[in-house]
Design a protein around this motif. Structure first.
Motif, PDB file in Angstrom:
ATOM      1  N   TRP A 124       1.710 -16.969  -1.796  1.00  0.00           N
ATOM      2  CA  TRP A 124       1.119 -16.619  -3.107  1.00  0.00           C
ATOM      3  C   TRP A 124       0.165 -15.524  -3.045  1.00  0.00           C
ATOM      4  CZ3 TRP A 124      -4.394 -16.372  -3.225  1.00  0.00           C
ATOM      5  CH2 TRP A 124      -5.059 -16.891  -2.076  1.00  0.00           C
ATOM      6  N   PHE A 125      -0.480 -15.036  -1.946  1.00  0.00           N
ATOM      7  CA  PHE A 125      -1.410 -13.846  -1.995  1.00  0.00           C
ATOM      8  C   PHE A 125      -0.436 -12.431  -1.747  1.00  0.00           C
ATOM      9  CE2 PHE A 125      -4.808 -11.062   0.214  1.00  0.00           C
ATOM     10  CZ  PHE A 125      -5.284 -11.124  -1.047  1.00  0.00           C
ATOM     11  N   ILE A 126       0.239 -12.292  -0.651  1.00  0.00           N
ATOM     12  CA  ILE A 126       0.797 -11.169  -0.473  1.00  0.00           C
ATOM     13  C   ILE A 126       2.426 -11.328  -0.667  1.00  0.00           C
ATOM     14  CG2 ILE A 126       1.647  -9.700   1.548  1.00  0.00           C
ATOM     15  CD1 ILE A 126      -0.944 -10.836   3.205  1.00  0.00           C
ATOM     16  N   GLY A 127       3.082 -12.447  -0.973  1.00  0.00           N
ATOM     17  CA  GLY A 127       4.273 -12.692  -1.132  1.00  0.00           C
ATOM     18  C   GLY A 127       4.921 -11.790  -2.569  1.00  0.00           C
ATOM     19  N   ALA A 128       4.111 -11.385  -3.419  1.00  0.00           N
ATOM     20  CA  ALA A 128       4.784 -10.693  -4.536  1.00  0.00           C
ATOM     21  C   ALA A 128       3.957  -9.178  -4.693  1.00  0.00           C
ATOM     22  CB  ALA A 128       4.963 -11.488  -5.901  1.00  0.00           C
ATOM     23  N   PHE A 129       3.721  -8.779  -3.501  1.00  0.00           N
ATOM     24  CA  PHE A 129       2.719  -7.510  -3.455  1.00  0.00           C
ATOM     25  C   PHE A 129       3.434  -6.310  -4.166  1.00  0.00           C
ATOM     26  CE2 PHE A 129       1.586  -3.512  -1.473  1.00  0.00           C
ATOM     27  CZ  PHE A 129       0.437  -3.536  -1.654  1.00  0.00           C
ATOM     28  N   GLU A 130       4.834  -6.193  -4.018  1.00  0.00           N
ATOM     29  CA  GLU A 130       5.362  -5.168  -4.545  1.00  0.00           C
ATOM     30  C   GLU A 130       5.342  -5.014  -6.373  1.00  0.00           C
ATOM     31  OE1 GLU A 130       6.665  -2.287  -3.098  1.00  0.00           O
ATOM     32  OE2 GLU A 130       6.193  -3.095  -1.382  1.00  0.00           O
ATOM     33  N   GLU A 131       5.679  -6.182  -6.763  1.00  0.00           N
ATOM     34  CA  GLU A 131       5.616  -6.549  -8.198  1.00  0.00           C
ATOM     35  C   GLU A 131       4.213  -6.423  -8.790  1.00  0.00           C
ATOM     36  OE1 GLU A 131       5.938 -10.418 -10.990  1.00  0.00           O
ATOM     37  OE2 GLU A 131       7.583 -10.292  -9.370  1.00  0.00           O
ATOM     38  N   ARG A 132       3.299  -6.890  -7.910  1.00  0.00           N
ATOM     39  CA  ARG A 132       1.748  -6.875  -8.459  1.00  0.00           C
ATOM     40  C   ARG A 132       1.299  -5.668  -8.386  1.00  0.00           C
ATOM     41  NH1 ARG A 132       0.280 -12.126  -5.145  1.00  0.00           N
ATOM     42  NH2 ARG A 132       1.369 -13.744  -6.431  1.00  0.00           N
ATOM     43  N   SER A 133       1.592  -4.830  -7.359  1.00  0.00           N
ATOM     44  CA  SER A 133       1.288  -3.424  -6.930  1.00  0.00           C
ATOM     45  C   SER A 133       1.769  -2.624  -8.202  1.00  0.00           C
ATOM     46  CB  SER A 133       1.721  -2.960  -5.960  1.00  0.00           C
ATOM     47  OG  SER A 133       0.828  -3.052  -4.838  1.00  0.00           O
ATOM     48  N   GLU A 134       2.889  -2.574  -8.613  1.00  0.00           N
ATOM     49  CA  GLU A 134       3.591  -1.942  -9.814  1.00  0.00           C
ATOM     50  C   GLU A 134       2.606  -2.101 -11.055  1.00  0.00           C
ATOM     51  OE1 GLU A 134       7.700  -1.268 -12.330  1.00  0.00           O
ATOM     52  OE2 GLU A 134       7.652  -2.147 -10.052  1.00  0.00           O
ATOM     53  N   ILE A 135       2.283  -3.255 -11.390  1.00  0.00           N
ATOM     54  CA  ILE A 135       1.619  -3.723 -12.418  1.00  0.00           C
ATOM     55  C   ILE A 135       0.158  -2.957 -12.245  1.00  0.00           C
ATOM     56  CG2 ILE A 135       0.444  -5.517 -13.947  1.00  0.00           C
ATOM     57  CD1 ILE A 135       3.199  -7.300 -12.907  1.00  0.00           C
ATOM     58  N   ALA A 136      -0.354  -3.204 -11.260  1.00  0.00           N
ATOM     59  CA  ALA A 136      -1.735  -2.595 -11.013  1.00  0.00           C
ATOM     60  C   ALA A 136      -1.820  -1.034 -11.009  1.00  0.00           C
ATOM     61  CB  ALA A 136      -2.259  -3.112  -9.448  1.00  0.00           C
ATOM     62  N   ASN A 137      -0.718  -0.476 -10.403  1.00  0.00           N
ATOM     63  CA  ASN A 137      -0.532   1.062 -10.610  1.00  0.00           C
ATOM     64  C   ASN A 137      -0.506   1.623 -11.971  1.00  0.00           C
ATOM     65  OD1 ASN A 137      -0.568   1.227  -7.602  1.00  0.00           O
ATOM     66  ND2 ASN A 137       1.581   1.393  -7.519  1.00  0.00           N
ATOM     67  N   ASN A 138       0.253   0.846 -12.548  1.00  0.00           N
ATOM     68  CA  ASN A 138       0.556   1.289 -14.028  1.00  0.00           C
ATOM     69  C   ASN A 138      -1.070   1.150 -14.817  1.00  0.00           C
ATOM     70  OD1 ASN A 138       2.985   1.715 -13.795  1.00  0.00           O
ATOM     71  ND2 ASN A 138       3.577  -0.439 -14.509  1.00  0.00           N
ATOM     72  N   ALA A 139      -1.867   0.269 -14.424  1.00  0.00           N
ATOM     73  CA  ALA A 139      -3.079   0.026 -15.026  1.00  0.00           C
ATOM     74  C   ALA A 139      -4.005   0.869 -14.420  1.00  0.00           C
ATOM     75  CB  ALA A 139      -3.638  -1.465 -14.788  1.00  0.00           C
ATOM     76  N   MET A 140      -4.051   1.250 -13.301  1.00  0.00           N
ATOM     77  CA  MET A 140      -5.062   2.389 -12.662  1.00  0.00           C
ATOM     78  C   MET A 140      -4.510   3.756 -13.457  1.00  0.00           C
ATOM     79  SD  MET A 140      -5.171   3.556  -8.773  1.00  0.00           S
ATOM     80  CE  MET A 140      -3.562   4.239  -8.787  1.00  0.00           C
ATOM     81  N   VAL A 141      -3.188   4.036 -13.492  1.00  0.00           N
ATOM     82  CA  VAL A 141      -2.875   5.381 -14.038  1.00  0.00           C
ATOM     83  C   VAL A 141      -3.325   5.622 -15.342  1.00  0.00           C
ATOM     84  CG1 VAL A 141      -0.888   6.917 -14.589  1.00  0.00           C
ATOM     85  CG2 VAL A 141      -1.008   5.878 -12.552  1.00  0.00           C
ATOM     86  N   ALA A 142      -2.978   4.686 -16.193  1.00  0.00           N
ATOM     87  CA  ALA A 142      -3.757   4.471 -17.662  1.00  0.00           C
ATOM     88  C   ALA A 142      -4.959   4.778 -17.838  1.00  0.00           C
ATOM     89  CB  ALA A 142      -3.218   3.196 -18.447  1.00  0.00           C
ATOM     90  N   TYR A 143      -5.747   3.823 -16.851  1.00  0.00           N
ATOM     91  CA  TYR A 143      -7.270   3.939 -16.791  1.00  0.00           C
ATOM     92  C   TYR A 143      -7.708   5.435 -16.678  1.00  0.00           C
ATOM     93  CZ  TYR A 143     -12.032   3.492 -15.593  1.00  0.00           C
ATOM     94  OH  TYR A 143     -13.676   3.463 -15.632  1.00  0.00           O
ATOM     95  N   PHE A 144      -6.914   6.247 -15.664  1.00  0.00           N
ATOM     96  CA  PHE A 144      -7.287   7.455 -15.087  1.00  0.00           C
ATOM     97  C   PHE A 144      -6.834   8.687 -16.132  1.00  0.00           C
ATOM     98  CE2 PHE A 144      -6.852  11.266 -12.427  1.00  0.00           C
ATOM     99  CZ  PHE A 144      -7.818  11.420 -11.622  1.00  0.00           C
TER     100      PHE A 144
END
Length: 156
Positions: A124-144
């Motif tokens: 539940w925590f690390i299992g979907a790291f790649e997918e969650r990371s991509e979403i988080a990266n998109n949010a971070m880039v948009a904010y930046f």
């Protein structure tokens, strides 16, 4: 032959550098919040487990550490849900027997010990790291990007 470059009259490199550093740190925080939010959404939508009290979800926290951020789970059983467990025996701590609600809904069953079959790993925590990371990266880039535009316009 020479090339001369002049900065704008109001250009303060130290001030701009400080703003960029603050923006980068804030962007990292956005990444962490997005990752945590996506973890909550995945738990709910993918039925990874059924939260009973919400303690596990509340225990997921982002901890800034200089130029990095650590996302940690502050419950002992979070690891058991992530990685699973072998079967184990449950015994009463300060009583003679365990009091277990009767599956029929009436009364209780008493046992001196119970063999638990173990917990299946849920990832539940690390299992979907790649997918969650991509979403988080998109949010971070948009904010930046929004932050850079504000710095450029002199709004911050």
């Amino acid at each position: 032959m020479e090339i001369k470059v002049n900065l704008q009259k109001d250009f303060d490199l130290e001030k701009i550098s400080k703003k960029l550093t603050q923006l980068a740190q804030a962007s990292l925080g956005i990444w962490a919040k997005s990752y945590i939010k996506q973890t909550h959404i995945d738990i709910r939508n993918k039925n990874l487990f059924t939260p009973r009290t919400g303690t596990l979800l509340k225990s997921i926290q982002a901890i800034p550490q200089g130029s990095t951020i650590k996302i940690a789970v502050f419950t002992r059983y979070g690891k058991f849900l992530e990685e699973g467990t072998k079967s184990y025996v449950i015994k009463p701590k300060d009583r003679k027997a365990l009091k277990i609600p009767n599956p029929s809904g009436t009364g209780y069953i008493f046992r001196k010990k119970v063999k638990h079959p173990g917990i299946e790993p849920r990832g539940w925590f690390i299992g979907a790291f790649e997918e969650r990371s991509e979403i988080a990266n998109n949010a971070m880039v948009a904010y930046f990007k929004r932050g850079l535009e504000k710095i450029q316009k002199g709004e911050i």
